[in-house]
Scaffold this active site. Structure first.
Site, short mmCIF file in Angstrom:
data_model
loop_
_atom_site.label_atom_id
_atom_site.label_comp_id
_atom_site.label_asym_id
_atom_site.label_seq_id
_atom_site.Cartn_x
_atom_site.Cartn_y
_atom_site.Cartn_z
N GLY A 207 44.07 3.33 9.36
CA GLY A 207 43.51 4.16 10.31
C GLY A 207 42.32 4.01 10.79
N GLY A 210 36.89 7.27 9.81
CA GLY A 210 36.80 8.79 9.92
C GLY A 210 38.07 9.72 10.08
N GLY A 212 40.16 10.14 7.50
CA GLY A 212 40.68 10.99 6.74
C GLY A 212 41.51 10.14 5.68
N LYS A 213 41.27 8.84 5.59
CA LYS A 213 41.96 8.20 4.53
C LYS A 213 41.62 8.50 3.12
CE LYS A 213 41.06 4.20 6.49
NZ LYS A 213 40.06 4.84 7.71
N THR A 214 40.30 8.15 2.84
CA THR A 214 39.68 8.59 1.48
C THR A 214 39.85 9.96 1.30
OG1 THR A 214 38.02 6.93 1.94
CG2 THR A 214 37.88 8.36 0.17
N GLU A 430 26.30 10.92 38.41
CA GLU A 430 26.92 12.09 37.54
C GLU A 430 27.86 12.88 38.43
OE1 GLU A 430 26.71 11.97 34.56
OE2 GLU A 430 25.05 10.41 34.47
#
Length: 479
Positions: A207, A210, A212-214, A430
């Site tokens: 993935g 950031g 969320g693998k760990t 913008e």
């Protein structure tokens, strides 16, 4: 592994003993030398004072005669060894009546002298012993470091610390389902073996950074209730060839000793690169380490009940032999969170933060497409920091919306000065974003239009200025 280093208590006791001996010897030496503060006189002068009757008290200490005069002055004189003070005075012609009236005191100094000489003689030996003990301890610690150089540096998960479970992992439901099976097998292995099923030897978490693998790996550690070893792929690689392979062997030896257990290797792409890609020769340290990992995961030994979970955000560079069935059987993709998953993640990170009743996390989730779990955690933290700076007791929608802009584009640059032309070009640029977003079908509704200077806006503004200059020159040349 047993060490040859002596116990710390015995080493400290030896050091304290040496210090105490040195202090006692110094005290005794200084106490003995303190008596030399009196004035030394000659033997003839001493005899004259005895004849004159100026002696108040005599103290004989071995070959030294301490004299205290009638007026209180203190002097001393040394006599020959083996001769007594009486013989000296008689041979010097002092009357026997005068000698008998002298207040003479004989002190026994042999005991103190024995201990003083003993301590003074032992001090060099004690210093030599302390020196050799220090050298042996240094050598043994160096040997232990050399012997442990090839040992694995994997950390064993401590259950007593903060425990992460699947309830703390929001979103990525499919990834959690895959890992729940791993946890269930570790808790009830007989259920799967009865029907002939074999649990995968390895699970590869893939993935973007950031996602969320760990965190998922920590949740597996908290749910499994079995030993959990965690290590980074870069910790295998060392300057010396063979150290990485030795650490891999030691890691799996420890894991098999604690089976059933889980081994988590984070950032496995540090050692799992494709072999033969031209990076290093055949004896490259990374290749040796990878070869050892492959052998340990699918060697001749079977039924070890060691499950390997690895994480990477670069699956394209991994060696095919690492990903084949029998090693990493399952490839679990941890996707970017969708709107529902983002709302769940925001709820998880908002547990320990006081939120106002008007806070709508669903609206925040709709405003954060492309945010990972780490981005959303950072967003909630920035909102809490902003609320604290404003002396507020709770976090509101205003802080959350401003945190989105800060995470996306950076802080406002209020000191940046724009001239009239730059402001005009930036405003057109913008407003063009807002108009296009409003007119195109399928786009999110326009929530806010801003021309406030930020680092991200400045880069877009510079691009717009360059584009305006190029178009102006092009149209001028065309005319």
């Amino acid at each position: 592994m047993p060490t040859l280093t002596p116990p710390a208590k015995s080493r400290n006791g030896l050091i304290y003993l040496i210090i105490a001996a040195l202090l006692v010897a110094a005290f005794m030496m200084f106490s003995s030398t303190g008596k030399t503060a009196s004035q030394e006189i000659s033997l003839n002068n001493f005899v004259e004072k005895v004849k004159a009757g100026n002696i108040h008290k005599l103290t004989v200490e071995d070959n030294r005669i301490n004299i205290e005069l009638v007026d209180g002055a203190k002097q001393h004189v040394f006599k020959e060894p083996g001769s007594s003070v009486y013989e000296i005075l008689e041979k010097s012609g002092v009357k026997s009546g005068t000698i008998s009236n002298l207040p003479i005191t004989i002190e026994d100094t042999q005991g103190n002298k024995f201990w003083t000489d003993l301590l003074v003689g032992l001090i060099p030996f004690l210093l030599i012993i302390a020196f050799f003990a220090f050298m042996m301890r240094s050598a043994q610690s160096s040997n232990n470091q050399a012997l442990s150089f090839g040992k694995s540096r994997a950390k064993l998960y401590d259950k007593g610390k903060q425990k992460t479970t699947f309830e703390d992992v929001a979103g990525c439901h499919e990834a959690k389902e895959e890992l729940v099976e791993i946890v269930d097998f570790l808790k009830n292995p007989q259920k799967y073996r009865t029907i002939g099923a074999k649990i995968p030897k390895g699970v590869m978490l893939v993935g973007a950074p950031g996602t969320g693998k760990t965190l998922l790996a920590r949740a597996v550690a908290g749910e499994a209730g079995t030993p959990f070893f965690s290590i980074s792929g870069s910790e295998f690689v060392e300057m010396f060839v063979g150290v990485g392979a030795s650490r891999v062997r030691d890691l799996f030896t420890r894991a098999k000793r604690n089976a059933p257990c889980i081994v988590f290797i984070d950032e496995i792409d540090a050692v799992g690169r494709h072999r033969g890609a031209g990076l290093g020769g055949g004896h490259d340290e990374r290749e040796q380490t990878l070869n050892q990992i492959l052998t340990e995961m699918d060697g001749f030994e079977t039924g070890t009940n060691v499950i390997v979970i690895a994480a990477t955000n670069r699956p394209d560079i991994l060696d095919p032999a690492l990903l084949r069935p029998g090693r990493f059987d399952r490839r679990v993709v941890v996707d970017m969170p969708d709107i529902k998953a983002r709302e769940e993640i925001l709820k998880v990170h908002g547990r320990n933060k006081p939120l106002k009743d008007a806070v709508d996390l669903n609206k925040i989730a709709k405003s954060t497409p492309g945010f990972t779990g780490a981005d959303l955690e950072n967003l909630m933290n920035e909102a809490a920091i902003l609320a604290a700076k404003r002396e507020k007791k709770k976090v509101g929608m205003e802080e959350l919306e401003q945190s989105i802009e800060k995470v996306l584009m950076g802080p406002e640059r209020k000191s940046h000065v724009l001239n009239k032309k730059e402001k005009e070009i930036t405003a057109y640029h913008e407003v063009g974003h807002a108009v296009v977003g409003h007119l195109l079908p399928g786009c999110d509704p326009v929530h806010k239009v801003s021309i406030i200077s930020t680092p991200a806006a400045n880069s877009r503004m510079n691009f717009a200025l360059c584009l305006a200059v190029i178009l102006q020159k092009k149209f001028s040349s065309a005319k």
